[in-house]
Design a protein around this motif. Sequence first.
Motif, PDB file in Angstrom:
ATOM      1  N   SER A  95       0.831  -1.206   0.000  1.00 10.79           N
ATOM      2  CA  SER A  95       0.000   0.000   0.000  1.00 10.79           C
ATOM      3  C   SER A  95       0.864   1.254   0.000  1.00 10.79           C
ATOM      4  O   SER A  95       0.616   2.204  -0.763  1.00 10.79           O
ATOM      5  CB  SER A  95      -0.920   0.003   1.230  1.00 10.79           C
ATOM      6  N   LEU A  96       1.864   1.257   0.853  1.00 12.20           N
ATOM      7  CA  LEU A  96       2.736   2.430   0.954  1.00 12.20           C
ATOM      8  C   LEU A  96       3.554   2.624  -0.323  1.00 12.20           C
ATOM      9  O   LEU A  96       3.755   3.768  -0.771  1.00 12.20           O
ATOM     10  CB  LEU A  96       3.658   2.288   2.161  1.00 12.20           C
ATOM     11  N   ALA A  97       4.015   1.520  -0.910  1.00 10.66           N
ATOM     12  CA  ALA A  97       4.778   1.621  -2.161  1.00 10.66           C
ATOM     13  C   ALA A  97       3.935   2.293  -3.239  1.00 10.66           C
ATOM     14  O   ALA A  97       4.424   3.152  -3.989  1.00 10.66           O
ATOM     15  CB  ALA A  97       5.230   0.237  -2.616  1.00 10.66           C
ATOM     16  N   PHE A  98       2.663   1.929  -3.330  1.00 11.60           N
ATOM     17  CA  PHE A  98       1.782   2.586  -4.289  1.00 11.60           C
ATOM     18  C   PHE A  98       1.552   4.045  -3.918  1.00 11.60           C
ATOM     19  O   PHE A  98       1.609   4.939  -4.778  1.00 11.60           O
ATOM     20  CB  PHE A  98       0.431   1.867  -4.373  1.00 11.60           C
ATOM     21  N   ALA A  99       1.303   4.311  -2.655  1.00  8.10           N
ATOM     22  CA  ALA A  99       1.009   5.672  -2.202  1.00  8.10           C
ATOM     23  C   ALA A  99       2.137   6.634  -2.572  1.00  8.10           C
ATOM     24  O   ALA A  99       1.888   7.794  -2.926  1.00  8.10           O
ATOM     25  CB  ALA A  99       0.763   5.692  -0.700  1.00  8.10           C
ATOM     26  N   THR A 155      -1.025  -3.306  14.092  1.00  2.76           N
ATOM     27  CA  THR A 155       0.237  -2.565  14.095  1.00  2.76           C
ATOM     28  C   THR A 155       0.643  -2.101  12.698  1.00  2.76           C
ATOM     29  O   THR A 155       1.022  -0.939  12.494  1.00  2.76           O
ATOM     30  CB  THR A 155       1.353  -3.428  14.706  1.00  2.76           C
ATOM     31  N   ALA A 156       0.556  -2.991  11.722  1.00  2.00           N
ATOM     32  CA  ALA A 156       0.961  -2.630  10.360  1.00  2.00           C
ATOM     33  C   ALA A 156       0.068  -1.539   9.791  1.00  2.00           C
ATOM     34  O   ALA A 156       0.530  -0.634   9.091  1.00  2.00           O
ATOM     35  CB  ALA A 156       0.921  -3.867   9.462  1.00  2.00           C
ATOM     36  N   SER A 157      -1.218  -1.600  10.108  1.00  7.64           N
ATOM     37  CA  SER A 157      -2.162  -0.608   9.590  1.00  7.64           C
ATOM     38  C   SER A 157      -1.954   0.753  10.256  1.00  7.64           C
ATOM     39  O   SER A 157      -2.106   1.791   9.604  1.00  7.64           O
ATOM     40  CB  SER A 157      -3.597  -1.079   9.811  1.00  7.64           C
ATOM     41  N   LEU A 158      -1.615   0.748  11.531  1.00  6.31           N
ATOM     42  CA  LEU A 158      -1.349   2.019  12.218  1.00  6.31           C
ATOM     43  C   LEU A 158      -0.131   2.702  11.606  1.00  6.31           C
ATOM     44  O   LEU A 158      -0.130   3.925  11.396  1.00  6.31           O
ATOM     45  CB  LEU A 158      -1.139   1.774  13.714  1.00  6.31           C
ATOM     46  N   SER A 159       0.879   1.922  11.308  1.00  4.31           N
ATOM     47  CA  SER A 159       2.075   2.481  10.677  1.00  4.31           C
ATOM     48  C   SER A 159       1.738   3.044   9.300  1.00  4.31           C
ATOM     49  O   SER A 159       2.159   4.157   8.952  1.00  4.31           O
ATOM     50  CB  SER A 159       3.149   1.397  10.569  1.00  4.31           C
ATOM     51  N   LEU A 160       0.975   2.289   8.502  1.00  6.48           N
ATOM     52  CA  LEU A 160       0.571   2.757   7.175  1.00  6.48           C
ATOM     53  C   LEU A 160      -0.265   4.023   7.284  1.00  6.48           C
ATOM     54  O   LEU A 160      -0.051   4.989   6.532  1.00  6.48           O
ATOM     55  CB  LEU A 160      -0.222   1.668   6.455  1.00  6.48           C
ATOM     56  N   TYR A 161      -1.195   4.026   8.192  1.00  5.85           N
ATOM     57  CA  TYR A 161      -2.077   5.175   8.401  1.00  5.85           C
ATOM     58  C   TYR A 161      -1.253   6.441   8.660  1.00  5.85           C
ATOM     59  O   TYR A 161      -1.478   7.492   8.037  1.00  5.85           O
ATOM     60  CB  TYR A 161      -2.997   4.875   9.580  1.00  5.85           C
ATOM     61  N   ASN A 162      -0.296   6.341   9.551  1.00  9.64           N
ATOM     62  CA  ASN A 162       0.531   7.506   9.881  1.00  9.64           C
ATOM     63  C   ASN A 162       1.426   7.911   8.709  1.00  9.64           C
ATOM     64  O   ASN A 162       1.655   9.107   8.480  1.00  9.64           O
ATOM     65  CB  ASN A 162       1.364   7.215  11.127  1.00  9.64           C
ATOM     66  N   ASP A 163       1.926   6.928   7.957  1.00 10.11           N
ATOM     67  CA  ASP A 163       2.739   7.249   6.780  1.00 10.11           C
ATOM     68  C   ASP A 163       1.915   7.998   5.735  1.00 10.11           C
ATOM     69  O   ASP A 163       2.388   8.958   5.121  1.00 10.11           O
ATOM     70  CB  ASP A 163       3.317   5.968   6.171  1.00 10.11           C
ATOM     71  N   LEU A 164       0.688   7.546   5.513  1.00 14.63           N
ATOM     72  CA  LEU A 164      -0.180   8.210   4.536  1.00 14.63           C
ATOM     73  C   LEU A 164      -0.513   9.631   4.972  1.00 14.63           C
ATOM     74  O   LEU A 164      -0.586  10.552   4.148  1.00 14.63           O
ATOM     75  CB  LEU A 164      -1.476   7.412   4.351  1.00 14.63           C
ATOM     76  N   LYS A 165      -0.686   9.797   6.252  1.00 10.78           N
ATOM     77  CA  LYS A 165      -0.958  11.135   6.780  1.00 10.78           C
ATOM     78  C   LYS A 165       0.235  12.054   6.536  1.00 10.78           C
ATOM     79  O   LYS A 165       0.074  13.213   6.138  1.00 10.78           O
ATOM     80  CB  LYS A 165      -1.291  11.030   8.274  1.00 10.78           C
ATOM     81  N   TYR A 228     -13.326  14.588  -4.111  1.00  6.03           N
ATOM     82  CA  TYR A 228     -12.179  13.833  -3.602  1.00  6.03           C
ATOM     83  C   TYR A 228     -11.747  12.775  -4.621  1.00  6.03           C
ATOM     84  O   TYR A 228     -12.575  12.135  -5.262  1.00  6.03           O
ATOM     85  CB  TYR A 228     -12.518  13.167  -2.270  1.00  6.03           C
ATOM     86  N   ARG A 229     -10.443  12.619  -4.750  1.00  4.66           N
ATOM     87  CA  ARG A 229      -9.868  11.584  -5.597  1.00  4.66           C
ATOM     88  C   ARG A 229      -9.441  10.426  -4.695  1.00  4.66           C
ATOM     89  O   ARG A 229      -8.505  10.571  -3.892  1.00  4.66           O
ATOM     90  CB  ARG A 229      -8.668  12.148  -6.374  1.00  4.66           C
ATOM     91  N   ILE A 230     -10.115   9.294  -4.831  1.00  2.65           N
ATOM     92  CA  ILE A 230      -9.827   8.154  -3.963  1.00  2.65           C
ATOM     93  C   ILE A 230      -8.730   7.314  -4.612  1.00  2.65           C
ATOM     94  O   ILE A 230      -8.981   6.538  -5.534  1.00  2.65           O
ATOM     95  CB  ILE A 230     -11.086   7.311  -3.712  1.00  2.65           C
ATOM     96  N   HIS A 231      -7.522   7.482  -4.133  1.00  2.00           N
ATOM     97  CA  HIS A 231      -6.392   6.751  -4.700  1.00  2.00           C
ATOM     98  C   HIS A 231      -6.293   5.342  -4.127  1.00  2.00           C
ATOM     99  O   HIS A 231      -5.993   4.398  -4.858  1.00  2.00           O
ATOM    100  CB  HIS A 231      -5.094   7.509  -4.421  1.00  2.00           C
ATOM    101  N   GLY A 232      -6.517   5.200  -2.824  1.00  5.10           N
ATOM    102  CA  GLY A 232      -6.363   3.903  -2.189  1.00  5.10           C
ATOM    103  C   GLY A 232      -7.533   3.568  -1.295  1.00  5.10           C
ATOM    104  O   GLY A 232      -8.212   4.455  -0.760  1.00  5.10           O
ATOM    105  N   ASN A 233      -7.778   2.276  -1.136  1.00  8.32           N
ATOM    106  CA  ASN A 233      -8.844   1.785  -0.271  1.00  8.32           C
ATOM    107  C   ASN A 233      -8.348   0.525   0.407  1.00  8.32           C
ATOM    108  O   ASN A 233      -7.892  -0.406  -0.259  1.00  8.32           O
ATOM    109  CB  ASN A 233     -10.103   1.505  -1.108  1.00  8.32           C
ATOM    110  N   ARG A 249      -6.441   1.958  -6.503  1.00  4.31           N
ATOM    111  CA  ARG A 249      -5.883   0.689  -6.041  1.00  4.31           C
ATOM    112  C   ARG A 249      -6.586   0.295  -4.756  1.00  4.31           C
ATOM    113  O   ARG A 249      -6.805   1.116  -3.870  1.00  4.31           O
ATOM    114  CB  ARG A 249      -4.374   0.819  -5.784  1.00  4.31           C
ATOM    115  N   SER A 250      -6.952  -0.969  -4.673  1.00  4.47           N
ATOM    116  CA  SER A 250      -7.578  -1.504  -3.468  1.00  4.47           C
ATOM    117  C   SER A 250      -6.658  -2.543  -2.849  1.00  4.47           C
ATOM    118  O   SER A 250      -6.013  -3.325  -3.569  1.00  4.47           O
ATOM    119  CB  SER A 250      -8.936  -2.131  -3.800  1.00  4.47           C
TER     120      SER A 250
END
Length: 261
Positions: A95-99, A155-165, A228-233, A249-250
Motif C-alpha cells: 500500500s505504501l509503495a503505491f502511495a 500494528t501494520a495498519s497504524l504504521s501505514l495510516y501515519n505514513d499516509l498522513k 475527492y480523488r480516492i487513490h487507495g482503499n 488501487r484496493s
Amino acid sequence: MASGQSLTPIFVFLLCLVSTTASPSVIQILRENTVSEYRNLRIDDDPFCESWRLSVETNDAGYWSTIPARCLQFVEDYMTGERYSYDSEFVAQDSLAFAKTVEMAGDGRDSWVFDIDETLLSNLPYYEAHGFGSESFDESSFDSWVDLAEAPALTASLSLYNDLKQLGFTLFLLTGRGEYQRNVTEKNLLDVGFTGWERLILRGTSDQGKPAIVYKSEKRKELQDEGYRIHGNSGDQWSDLLGFAIARRSFKLPNPMYYIA
C-alpha cells in the motif's frame, strides 16, 4: 525384460487383483460423490485449510458463513501466530509503495479510505472467545464488545495510516458500524493512536439493511461527488473494495474468520 511371453502371467495377475479389490471402481465412487462430499474426503488438515484460506482471500469461495470445523485450529494458529502479522505487514508495504507513486495535487482532495474492523482495529480478543469464526455471528454480543472500546490497533495498519498522513493524504474511515456506535468507535481509535482523519462514516438510519458492497460504494460515490480523488482503499472484506466508485488501487487485508457480502 527380454521375453514378452513372461508378461502374460503378470498381466493376468494384475487384472484379477484389480477386479477383486476395486469394485465398485474408483471412477464410479468419485462420480457418485457430490462436490461437498469430495471436499470432505480426508486430506491432511493443514494443506486443506491453507487451500481453503486461499480460496477465501481471493474471493473464489464466494459467500460463506462459518469456517470449516476441521480448520478451527488452523485459523486460531494463523490469527494468533506470526503469519497473520507478516501478511498484514506485506499488505501495508504494498500500500505504501503505491502511495508514494501518487502525484499529490496539494489541494487536500487526494484521499485514502480505510475500513475499521480487522483493518485498523483488531477484534481478535472477541473472536478468541467465539471460536475464531466457527460460531454463527451474534450481533448483540459483538456490539457489547464494541461498546468496551478495547480493540487493539493492527500494528501494520497504524504504521501505514501515519505514513499516509505524512504524505498528505486525506483519510476517510468508512465502517459498517452503526451511527449509534460513533462515540465508542472514536474513543477506541484515538486510544490506540489513530488521529487526524477527515471523516468517520458510519451506517445511518437510511443505510440499514443495505448490503455492505452497496452501502460502501454509495459513500465512496458521495466523496467523489465532493471532489475527492480516492487513490487507495484498504479493507479486510471484498465488499469493502468492490462495487462502484472504487479506488485506483484496493488493498485486501487477510481475514479468514468471517465474510460480509
